[in-house]
Design an enzyme around this catalytic site. Structure first.
Site, PDB file in Angstrom:
ATOM      1  N   SER A  11      -1.623   1.016  -2.495  1.00 22.49           N
ATOM      2  CA  SER A  11      -1.203   1.183  -1.096  1.00 22.49           C
ATOM      3  C   SER A  11      -2.209   2.057  -0.344  1.00 22.49           C
ATOM      4  O   SER A  11      -2.216   2.096   0.887  1.00 22.49           O
ATOM      5  CB  SER A  11       0.199   1.814  -1.022  1.00 22.49           C
ATOM      6  OG  SER A  11       0.287   2.935  -1.874  1.00 22.49           O
ATOM      7  N   GLU A  44      10.418  -3.267  -7.739  1.00 18.49           N
ATOM      8  CA  GLU A  44      10.284  -3.153  -6.283  1.00 18.49           C
ATOM      9  C   GLU A  44      11.081  -4.249  -5.589  1.00 18.49           C
ATOM     10  O   GLU A  44      10.931  -5.441  -5.893  1.00 18.49           O
ATOM     11  CB  GLU A  44       8.788  -3.257  -5.899  1.00 18.49           C
ATOM     12  CG  GLU A  44       8.575  -3.183  -4.390  1.00 18.49           C
ATOM     13  CD  GLU A  44       7.142  -2.862  -3.970  1.00 18.49           C
ATOM     14  OE1 GLU A  44       6.292  -2.591  -4.845  1.00 18.49           O
ATOM     15  OE2 GLU A  44       6.888  -2.897  -2.756  1.00 18.49           O
TER      16      GLU A  44
HETATM   17  O1  KIV Z   1       0.743   0.970  -4.437  1.00 21.35           O
HETATM   18  C1  KIV Z   1       1.849   1.526  -4.380  1.00 21.35           C
HETATM   19  O2  KIV Z   1       2.080   2.450  -3.592  1.00 21.35           O
HETATM   20  C2  KIV Z   1       2.889   1.046  -5.286  1.00 21.35           C
HETATM   21  C3  KIV Z   1       4.253   1.636  -5.150  1.00 21.35           C
HETATM   22  C4  KIV Z   1       4.897   1.116  -3.931  1.00 21.35           C
HETATM   23  C5  KIV Z   1       5.086   1.434  -6.340  1.00 21.35           C
HETATM   24  O3  KIV Z   1       2.648   0.200  -6.087  1.00 21.35           O
END
Ligand code: KIV
Length: 271
Positions: free
Chosen positions: A52, A189
């Site tokens: 992310s 998720e």
């Molecule tokens: O990349 C991320 O932040 C994630 C989380 C949402 C679990 O994979």
């Protein structure tokens, strides 16, 4: 004298014991030294350097463009800021899909160069062999099922997964396969809370939910979402514990105004 030892650092066996003792596991994303230090000092058990990063730090539209080098650089910064929490590096899109050898090599970089304690990768049965090879090489693997954002184009958007019986059964089956392959924990998720409960009860490894209800063994959020730092959109499953983007803008506006008015720096800030 108490025989109960104080947890000084969080390891794979600590999170497994937490599940057995029904102690909830806390996880947040982190991408830099300063935030990692604050989260670590606040008692978060696991810091995920999530892909992310692509969206909330680098400003891309999806998680797909982030590279291994981006992820390693940010994992190093997080690891430098962390004393107690377990640091997990998120394997970026196409760093583990093309061959098992490449996947293990890239996962190894997270531990050797990034100073992470393990890696996370998205997918079910199709990543079981990779998971097996990583764990047998000494690399702890956190699995990730349900909404897997790297497959957004295949899934047709960021939608709740496992609503129909057949899709739910596949997630249950994949979870068992990944546990069998050696994963030490599993992120779920955007799946219905009832499905997450069934999976949590059927596994020995802990589940960590995001948009997966209260019955998971732990919870994870993107830190920029929960602190109100990311303005582009807020998913339904996010609780905003702060609205830092308002506080930051207010503080910066005051600074701009004081500089323009000649009020900053004052005599106390001058030599
Ligand atoms: O990349 C991320 O932040 C994630 C989380 C949402 C679990 O994979």
């Amino acid at each position: 004298m108490s025989t109960q030892s104080k947890i000084t650092s969080v390891t794979t066996s600590v999170v497994r014991q937490m599940k057995q003792k029904k102690e909830k596991i806390t996880m947040l994303t982190a991408y830099d030294f300063a935030m990692a230090s604050m989260l670590d000092q606040s008692g978060v058990d696991i810091l995920l350097v999530g892909d992310s990063l692509a969206m909330v730090v680098l400003g891309y539209e999806s998680t797909l463009p982030v590279t291994m080098d981006d992820m390693i650089r940010h994992t190093q910064a997080v690891a430098r800021g962390t004393k107690r929490a377990m640091v997990i590096g998120d394997m970026p899109f196409m760093s583990y899909q093309s061959s098992v050898e490449k996947a293990v090599e890239n996962a190894g970089r997270f531990l050797k160069e990034g100073m992470a304690h393990g890696v996370k990768l998205e997918g079910g049965e199709e990543v079981a062999e990779v998971t097996r090879r990583m764990t047998s090489s000494g690399i702890p693997v956190m699995a990730h099922l349900g909404l897997t954002p790297q497959s957004v184009h295949q899934l047709g958007g960021y939608k709740v997964q496992g609503k129909e019986a057949k899709a739910a059964q596949k997630i249950v089956r994949d979870a068992k396969i990944l546990q069998e392959a050696g994963a030490f924990s599993l992120v779920l998720e955007c799946v219905p809370a009832g499905l997450a409960k069934d999976i949590t009860e059927s596994l020995e490894i802990p589940t960590i939910g995001i948009g997966a209800g209260v019955h998971c063994d732990g919870q994870v959020l993107v830190v920029n979402d929960m602190l109100g730092l990311f303005e582009r959109f807020t998913p339904k499953f996010v609780k905003k514990y702060a609205n830092l983007n308002v506080e930051i803008k207010t503080s910066v506006q005051q600074y701009v105004q004081e500089v323009r008015a000649g009020q900053f720096p004052g005599p106390e800030h001058s030599f």
